[in-house]
Motif scaffolding. Structure first.
Motif, mmCIF file in Angstrom:
data_model
loop_
_atom_site.group_PDB
_atom_site.id
_atom_site.type_symbol
_atom_site.label_atom_id
_atom_site.label_comp_id
_atom_site.label_asym_id
_atom_site.label_seq_id
_atom_site.Cartn_x
_atom_site.Cartn_y
_atom_site.Cartn_z
ATOM 1 N N MET A 104 2.549 0.012 -9.562
ATOM 2 C CA MET A 104 2.124 -1.127 -8.787
ATOM 3 C C MET A 104 0.688 -1.487 -9.156
ATOM 4 S SD MET A 104 3.266 -1.104 -4.825
ATOM 5 C CE MET A 104 3.220 0.639 -4.690
ATOM 6 N N ALA A 105 0.443 -2.738 -9.414
ATOM 7 C CA ALA A 105 -0.910 -3.185 -9.704
ATOM 8 C C ALA A 105 -1.628 -3.468 -8.394
ATOM 9 C CB ALA A 105 -0.879 -4.446 -10.554
ATOM 10 N N ARG A 106 -2.701 -2.771 -8.160
ATOM 11 C CA ARG A 106 -3.486 -2.984 -6.943
ATOM 12 C C ARG A 106 -4.942 -3.162 -7.335
ATOM 13 N NH1 ARG A 106 -0.702 -0.440 -2.003
ATOM 14 N NH2 ARG A 106 1.274 0.110 -2.888
ATOM 15 N N PHE A 107 -5.651 -3.941 -6.563
ATOM 16 C CA PHE A 107 -7.065 -4.147 -6.800
ATOM 17 C C PHE A 107 -7.848 -3.289 -5.819
ATOM 18 C CE2 PHE A 107 -6.818 -7.463 -9.856
ATOM 19 C CZ PHE A 107 -5.582 -8.017 -9.647
ATOM 20 N N PRO A 108 -9.052 -2.890 -6.204
ATOM 21 C CA PRO A 108 -9.866 -2.097 -5.275
ATOM 22 C C PRO A 108 -10.008 -2.836 -3.946
ATOM 23 C CG PRO A 108 -10.925 -2.269 -7.428
ATOM 24 C CD PRO A 108 -9.740 -3.182 -7.454
ATOM 25 N N ASP A 109 -9.877 -2.081 -2.866
ATOM 26 C CA ASP A 109 -9.932 -2.682 -1.527
ATOM 27 C C ASP A 109 -11.170 -3.534 -1.311
ATOM 28 O OD1 ASP A 109 -8.461 0.151 0.197
ATOM 29 O OD2 ASP A 109 -7.561 -1.482 -0.930
ATOM 30 N N GLU A 149 9.120 -2.511 -0.230
ATOM 31 C CA GLU A 149 8.080 -2.639 -1.244
ATOM 32 C C GLU A 149 8.546 -3.664 -2.261
ATOM 33 O OE1 GLU A 149 5.642 0.786 -3.010
ATOM 34 O OE2 GLU A 149 7.350 0.514 -4.373
ATOM 35 N N GLY A 150 7.782 -4.732 -2.432
ATOM 36 C CA GLY A 150 8.141 -5.777 -3.396
ATOM 37 C C GLY A 150 8.085 -5.241 -4.810
ATOM 38 N N THR A 151 9.204 -5.329 -5.545
ATOM 39 C CA THR A 151 9.265 -4.748 -6.891
ATOM 40 C C THR A 151 9.156 -5.781 -7.997
ATOM 41 O OG1 THR A 151 11.676 -4.791 -6.836
ATOM 42 C CG2 THR A 151 10.605 -2.742 -6.152
ATOM 43 N N ILE A 184 5.696 -14.148 -3.107
ATOM 44 C CA ILE A 184 5.108 -13.670 -4.354
ATOM 45 C C ILE A 184 3.888 -12.788 -4.082
ATOM 46 C CG2 ILE A 184 3.633 -15.672 -4.795
ATOM 47 C CD1 ILE A 184 5.646 -13.622 -7.392
ATOM 48 N N ALA A 185 3.208 -13.025 -2.972
ATOM 49 C CA ALA A 185 2.046 -12.218 -2.610
ATOM 50 C C ALA A 185 2.448 -10.815 -2.151
ATOM 51 C CB ALA A 185 1.241 -12.919 -1.516
ATOM 52 N N LEU A 186 3.738 -10.586 -1.912
ATOM 53 C CA LEU A 186 4.219 -9.272 -1.500
ATOM 54 C C LEU A 186 4.684 -8.425 -2.683
ATOM 55 C CD1 LEU A 186 6.144 -10.305 1.728
ATOM 56 C CD2 LEU A 186 3.863 -9.283 1.552
ATOM 57 N N LYS A 187 4.636 -8.974 -3.883
ATOM 58 C CA LYS A 187 4.989 -8.206 -5.079
ATOM 59 C C LYS A 187 3.980 -7.060 -5.230
ATOM 60 C CE LYS A 187 5.397 -8.391 -10.032
ATOM 61 N NZ LYS A 187 4.870 -9.044 -11.201
ATOM 62 N N GLY A 188 4.519 -5.844 -5.368
ATOM 63 C CA GLY A 188 3.646 -4.681 -5.520
ATOM 64 C C GLY A 188 3.041 -4.195 -4.217
ATOM 65 N N ARG A 189 3.463 -4.744 -3.105
ATOM 66 C CA ARG A 189 2.922 -4.370 -1.787
ATOM 67 C C ARG A 189 4.043 -3.871 -0.894
ATOM 68 N NH1 ARG A 189 -1.879 -7.762 0.213
ATOM 69 N NH2 ARG A 189 -1.441 -6.340 1.885
#
Length: 165
Positions: A1-6, A116-118, A101-106
């Motif tokens: 999952m691609a996540r950005f620093p909080d 979890e959006g895949t 689309i904002a739930l992808k990876g979340r």
């Protein structure tokens, strides 16, 4: 999952939603060629799928398919139709009010279910039959989101759709 620093600006923007979403419609596809069965509630099984859906025993990444209600008029317009019904598009959950689309990876919650959006839920060749010639292309970019079921439970019409991570 691609996540950005909080604490990054982009991470903060991606975590902010103007409001909760809402479940507008539910359905299961009992078999490949069978019509979609519209439901008021569905039971989700962790790492599997929805009880009664043909994908219930398959890939956990596609345990649930979701579609953006706000995209239905766009799909109809692109297909040259006055309207499109959610069951024609063979997804499980129609959601309004939150950009899928904002739930992808979340991770997000619908009713008792943690999902979890895949990734995107691309259209299939059945869209040519459902929407007419060009139906596949009318759905491109509007096919919705696939999700993995992290925690099972029940989803109902009217349930909130809330990002949780």
């Amino acid at each position: 999952m691609a996540r950005f620093p909080d604490r990054s600006m982009l991470g903060e923007l991606m975590a902010r939603f103007p409001r909760e979403g809402r479940v507008e419609w539910l359905g299961v596809r009992p078999a490949r060629e069978a019509p979609v069965e519209v439901r008021e509630a569905v039971e989700a099984v962790a790492e599997k799928g929805l009880v009664g859906d043909r994908y219930a025993g398959g890939s956990g990444k596609r345990g649930v398919t979701l579609l953006q209600a706000e995209h239905l008029p766009v799909i109809a317009a692109l297909a040259g139709l006055p309207a499109v019904e959610p069951e024609w598009l063979r997804r499980n959950v129609l959601v309004s009010g939150i950009p899928l689309i904002a739930l992808k990876g979340r991770r997000f919650r619908i009713g008792d279910v943690l999902l979890e959006g895949t990734g995107p839920c691309d259209p299939c060749s059945k869209m040519e039959t459902a929407l007419g010639p060009g139906g596949y292309n009318a759905m491109r970019g509007h096919g919705g989101l696939c999700a993995r079921i992290v925690e099972g439970g029940r989803m109902r019409l009217g349930d909130a759709v809330v990002a949780v991570d």
